[in-house]
Design an enzyme around this catalytic site. Structure first.
Site, mmCIF file in Angstrom:
data_model
loop_
_atom_site.group_PDB
_atom_site.id
_atom_site.type_symbol
_atom_site.label_atom_id
_atom_site.label_comp_id
_atom_site.label_asym_id
_atom_site.label_seq_id
_atom_site.Cartn_x
_atom_site.Cartn_y
_atom_site.Cartn_z
ATOM 1 C CB SER A 78 -0.940 0.079 1.186
ATOM 2 O OG SER A 78 -1.583 -1.059 1.381
ATOM 3 N NE ARG A 210 -8.820 7.210 -4.225
ATOM 4 C CZ ARG A 210 -8.418 6.835 -3.023
ATOM 5 N NH1 ARG A 210 -6.899 6.697 -2.796
ATOM 6 N NH2 ARG A 210 -8.960 6.838 -1.872
ATOM 7 C CB VAL A 211 -5.389 12.638 -5.086
ATOM 8 C CG1 VAL A 211 -4.939 13.004 -3.919
ATOM 9 C CG2 VAL A 211 -4.575 12.535 -6.156
ATOM 10 N N GLY A 212 -6.232 10.199 -2.805
ATOM 11 C CA GLY A 212 -7.076 9.905 -1.497
ATOM 12 C C GLY A 212 -6.648 10.840 -0.477
ATOM 13 C CB THR A 233 -4.909 4.152 7.569
ATOM 14 O OG1 THR A 233 -4.702 3.132 6.561
ATOM 15 C CG2 THR A 233 -5.538 3.524 8.995
ATOM 16 N N GLY A 234 -7.636 4.149 5.755
ATOM 17 C CA GLY A 234 -8.484 3.465 5.489
ATOM 18 C C GLY A 234 -9.091 4.109 4.003
HETATM 19 C C1 SD4 Z 1 -6.173 6.302 0.460
HETATM 20 N N1 SD4 Z 1 -6.239 6.118 2.980
HETATM 21 O O1 SD4 Z 1 -5.617 6.310 -0.445
HETATM 22 C C2 SD4 Z 1 -5.642 5.581 1.860
HETATM 23 C C3 SD4 Z 1 -5.526 4.109 1.659
HETATM 24 C C4 SD4 Z 1 -5.067 3.490 2.834
HETATM 25 O O2 SD4 Z 1 -3.873 1.604 4.049
HETATM 26 O O3 SD4 Z 1 -5.211 4.039 4.044
HETATM 27 N N2 SD4 Z 1 -4.636 2.191 2.678
HETATM 28 O O4 SD4 Z 1 -7.435 6.166 0.628
#
Ligand code: SD4
Length: 323
Positions: A78, A210-212, A233-234
């Site tokens: 990740s 895409r950006v998180g 996180t998530g």
């Molecule tokens: C995201 N929050 O790009 C990140 C993904 C994540 O463990 O936390 N992965 O949405």
């Protein structure tokens, strides 16, 4: 009530086995600094950060070093090298860093650079801006001596090709195991200065571009030296919607404990999604300027790693809204 699932014995660093977040982690005031806490079982990150903090170093250097170790680890799918690609097979990275004075830097949608957290720090220190994205961030990195390299490992490519067969995007953090392990790391140094960093390759098989939340100051990370810090996180879309990390720090400023603040942020996600949030992992980690920790998650998958001066390294299961 304690259960064995509340903590995981840590052997890699020869850590003591101590019971439960109730008595050890969450809500306890760690008067002895320094402290480092990071999302998921991230012992390597904490060890690297500790290497800086234990010598009296700055929390800003500590969180950067912690992030870099995970970025360079091909087994973490990740973050950075070895991160799972988007649906077009491209590894695109997001990262940010922030100190106790409100200085911050961020990069998003960056391809081909192993250490986005260090590029983010350079954005913070060498530019008048907070955030650079895509081609502009890559040019900035090249101009500043970062090396371009291929970050798609054969293993990640294989997983992507497998995924392509059905091409089903499931942003379900609890089920899609490879989506775990984005690192958000918060540190308090022996001068009492707080910093944080967050780095990720984002959700596996996301749309190209895409950006998180992770590079977004206030969503994936926020630090206020007068109050505390939070990271997330998530499923990043959820943290962005509620400005999660900033919300937590503001709640702490108004007197909530780090734990109460993390719980309130998660409840805002639950309010929108109800029962569906069971399959939508959103987790927050907070550290107050005095050294109190909070952690809370929508569902029962989140753990965090804590390192303190008594040489304790623990991976601790966080409490969650849905058991
Ligand atoms: C995201 N929050 O790009 C990140 C993904 C994540 O463990 O936390 N992965 O949405």
């Amino acid at each position: 009530m304690s259960t064995r699932r509340d903590f995981i014995r840590v052997t890699a660093l020869g850590a003591a086995v101590l019971p439960l977040h109730q008595t050890f982690g969450l809500g306890k005031l760690f008067e002895n600094k320094p402290i480092v806490v990071s999302t998921w079982p991230n012992l390597k990150a904490n060890t690297a950060a500790w290497g800086v903090l234990s010598k009296g170093g700055r929390s800003l250097d500590a969180v950067e070093q912690g992030g870099r170790v995970v970025e360079a680890d091909p087994t973490d799918t990740s973050v950075g090298y070895g991160g799972l690609p988007d649906r077009e097979g491209r590894v695109t990275l997001d990262a940010c860093i922030m100190d106790d004075q409100g200085n911050c830097g961020s990069v998003a949608f960056v391809q081909g650079f192993m250490h986005p957290v260090s590029i983010a720090r350079m954005v913070m220190e060498k530019t008048p801006h907070v955030m650079l994205v895509g081609a502009g961030a890559e040019k900035f990195a090249l101009d500043n001596g970062f090396k371009k390299e291929n970050l798609l490992t054969p293993q990640a490519e294989k997983t992507w090709k497998e995924w392509l067969k059905k091409s089903e995007y499931k942003p379900d953090h609890s089920i899609v195991k490879p989506n775990h392990d984005t690192i958000g790391i918060l540190a308090l140094d022996d001068q009492g200065k707080l910093s944080g960093a967050c780095t990720t390759s984002g959700m596996a098989f996301k749309m190209h571009g895409r950006v998180g939340d992770s590079p977004i100051i206030g969503a994936g990370l926020y630090v206020d030296g007068d109050v505390g810090a939070a990271t997330a996180t998530g499923v990043g879309e959820e943290m962005i919607r509620i400005s999660g990390s900033h919300t937590i720090v503001e709640l702490m400023r108004q007197g909530r404990t780090p734990q109460e603040a993390c719980e309130e942020a998660v409840k805002r996600v639950i309010k929108k999604h109800g029962e569906k949030a069971k399959d939508l992992s959103v987790a927050f980690l907070a550290l107050s300027k005095d050294g109190v920790i909070g952690a809370y998650s929508t569902n029962n998958v989140f753990s965090y790693t804590l390192t303190t001066p008594d040489k304790t390294n623990l991976v601790i299961k966080a409490p969650s809204y849905f058991p």
